[in-house]
Design an enzyme around this catalytic site. Sequence first.
Site, PDB file in Angstrom:
ATOM      1  NE  ARG A   1      -1.467   1.704   3.707  1.00  0.00           N
ATOM      2  CZ  ARG A   1      -0.900   2.911   3.877  1.00  0.00           C
ATOM      3  NH1 ARG A   1      -1.207   3.915   3.090  1.00  0.00           N
ATOM      4  NH2 ARG A   1      -0.011   3.085   4.839  1.00  0.00           N
ATOM      5  CB  ALA A   2       1.850   3.892  -1.915  1.00  0.00           C
ATOM      6  CB  SER A   3      -0.508   7.672   1.372  1.00  0.00           C
ATOM      7  OG  SER A   3      -0.173   7.024   2.586  1.00  0.00           O
ATOM      8  CB  THR A   4      -0.554   9.925  -2.966  1.00  0.00           C
ATOM      9  OG1 THR A   4       0.870   9.848  -3.197  1.00  0.00           O
ATOM     10  CG2 THR A   4      -0.804  10.589  -1.612  1.00  0.00           C
TER      11      THR A   4
ATOM     12  CD  GLN B   1       3.294   8.155  -0.994  1.00  0.00           C
ATOM     13  OE1 GLN B   1       2.274   7.543  -0.693  1.00  0.00           O
ATOM     14  NE2 GLN B   1       4.020   8.803  -0.102  1.00  0.00           N
TER      15      GLN B   1
END
Length: 212
Positions: free
Chosen positions: A8-11, A14
Amino acid sequence: MYIFGYLRASTNEQDAKRAQDSLKAFVSEKGHRIAGWYIENVSGASLQRPELMRLLEDAAPGDAILIEQVDRLSRLDDKGWSKLKSLIQEKDLKVISMDLPTSHVALSNQVGDEFTNSMLRAINNMMLDMLAAIARKDYQDRRRRQAEGIIKAKDEGKYRGRQADEALHQKIYQLRVENGLSISDTARLADVSGRTVIRVVNKLKELNPHPY
């Protein structure tokens, strides 16, 4: 036991796949392999994560979730973390995190006695709670510092706000409206979420019937 990798990445800016090779090498050294990947760009402070929910749905009792760090799984508040833990425990899933050595025992082929296994589970659950709390605090601290920075910049007359990516917006509009693609196809080709497609198209239509 099947092992499922969760990245997972926030944006969207990324790279959520950044740690994929590290996770592969980690389980390979333990004599295992990853059965499937679940990858998304969503904030860890929200439970609205389609890929994580799909993983929980696909996994069978006794399977394992593999993550790089606990903050990839959760930056949730206490209520959200309790809910996520309940979902994991309902399926009797193991959580293996590269930054949590006590969780690595799940990859061991050695079988201990019942008391030892119970103690290891208790220790691992306690460490998970601690790291999840630390991840949440880090998230809150970063949000606070960001807000303080914005206030300071506004006071100094330097704050311009988040600038829209006009080229990306144009691409989204062309794919969705001019080319007639579906929301999901537009989101995939523009590398954004479906919600972003809807928001951008609606905004441009409101501003100008023919924005580009």
